[in-house]
Write an enzyme that holds these catalytic residues in place. Sequence first.
Site, short mmCIF file in Angstrom:
data_model
loop_
_atom_site.label_atom_id
_atom_site.label_comp_id
_atom_site.label_asym_id
_atom_site.label_seq_id
_atom_site.Cartn_x
_atom_site.Cartn_y
_atom_site.Cartn_z
N HIS A 146 54.43 -71.14 81.67
CA HIS A 146 55.67 -70.97 80.91
C HIS A 146 55.45 -70.09 79.69
O HIS A 146 56.15 -69.10 79.47
CB HIS A 146 56.20 -72.35 80.49
CG HIS A 146 57.48 -72.31 79.73
ND1 HIS A 146 58.70 -72.54 80.32
CD2 HIS A 146 57.75 -72.07 78.41
CE1 HIS A 146 59.66 -72.43 79.41
NE2 HIS A 146 59.10 -72.16 78.24
N GLU A 147 54.45 -70.46 78.89
CA GLU A 147 54.20 -69.70 77.66
C GLU A 147 53.65 -68.31 77.98
O GLU A 147 53.93 -67.35 77.26
CB GLU A 147 53.25 -70.47 76.74
CG GLU A 147 53.76 -71.84 76.32
CD GLU A 147 55.15 -71.84 75.69
OE1 GLU A 147 55.58 -70.79 75.16
OE2 GLU A 147 55.82 -72.89 75.75
N GLU A 149 63.65 -66.77 77.50
CA GLU A 149 63.41 -67.97 78.28
C GLU A 149 63.48 -67.69 79.78
O GLU A 149 62.79 -68.34 80.57
CB GLU A 149 64.42 -69.05 77.90
CG GLU A 149 64.11 -70.43 78.44
CD GLU A 149 62.81 -71.02 77.89
OE1 GLU A 149 62.28 -71.96 78.51
OE2 GLU A 149 62.33 -70.54 76.85
#
Length: 502
Positions: free
Chosen positions: A266-267, A296
Amino acid sequence: MTAKNTLQTLIDQTKETAVLQSIEELLNWDQRTQMPAKAANYRAEQITLLSGMIHQRTVDPRRGQYLTELAEEVSSQSDHDGDVIVLRLLKQYEKEKKIPLRLVEEFSKARVMAHQAWVDARKANRFSDFAPHLETIVKLLREKTDAIGFQESAYDVLLDDYEPNTKSSDVASVFSALKADLVPLISEIGESSCRPDSSIIRRPFPIADQQTFGTSAAKAIGFDFEAGRLDITHHPFCCTVGPKDCRITTRYDKNYFNSAFFGILHEAGHGLYEQGLRADQFGLPTGEYCSLGIHESQSRLWENMVGRSKSFWKHFFPLAQNSFPQALANVPLDHFFGAVNDVKPSLIRVEADEATYSLHVIIRFELEQALFTGDLQVNDLPAAWNQKYQQALGIHPDSDSNGVLQDVHWSEGLFGYFPTYALGNLYAAQFFDSAANAIGDLDLQIAKGEFVPLLNWLRSNVHQKGKPLSASDILQSATGESLSHQPMMTYLREKYAEIYSL
């Protein structure tokens, strides 16, 4: 001074301010990864001083004069770098000059103190310890929204910081349609007799091996560790200190695979976006991300549509078995695929499955709106939180730490931020569809561990567009479509039809 010289002076000043902002970002990163707890008071003084300096430079009347003069010669339809810089900086100037320096400094100091109070309150499982700090944050943000002014809702001012030119009423409409389709799907999955063995991902996974495996996956999808790093924190995040300095973080659980691994993907997705921006334009609108919803979309795309796909694990599962032989040696790929995609209402947003995740976000969006209309008071947040979780997900938080205290965002004053998470899910589904259509054999490439074609498509169609285009413009340009929740629902139904025999 000629217009050309005026523009160059403005650019130079803006880049100098970006240096100060990067120092503040480094202090924030250190606070959340390395800083001793007792250093919080002085860190608050450091950040307060810096934020005041940055604000004063941003609202300098001479800067306003330069921007006003240059804007008279600029077309709002132009995509020339200089024109874009002028118009975006003028909008920022007009907004920031309405905010008193005293309010900027008070807010910066309150955020530092609130963050440390949140860390301590979460450990102690006592919302009451954090509540006074949160009341201060909300009070100062109300002063900010009043200073800037608004037409429909004070919350629109906060949302504009993260998703420019977006109204909360529009977000509420999209979320309502999404929720109406998600709830029946989650119910259908819950009634299925097919259940993945979720115990597979809750076996011993040594942390050192998780670090090595997660780092290798982030590197494989394209994250440049010579221009970034991975660290441990209470709540995972990504920050950019400079054009070649992107920091990502995660947290580890020795008995739960998903937490750190998908947190890293995700990061890293955020990091790929930051590393894909125009480095020569760092600090200028032409070198900044478009919106947090678009940001996002990149993290959710890499975490879920890539990282939770069967194609991804056709390549990575043998490597995972070698890394974690005790946990995975005798596990079939299909069983592991089902386990990492198991749908089950849960308390923790960052560990939620794809189907229930957006409901976590919608709950926070509704609570934030209620706080800023005055329909909800800070002290009543735990009860309101628990009630909404019961209504939306059929579960009741067992503690403040697993409930209202689980996220770091409110301690840092990030109200208006949460909606971008669910918007990112919707954008991601549309981007991924378009990338797959453009590339042709995307699933096959992912199964072979080849991620460059997808990354190149995202670089060209999303990352390098920067801030000149709005989120809706980038989405339309890249996909030919407006925002819709339907691609996300189609994607979820296709995935879960296989796992749950829907």
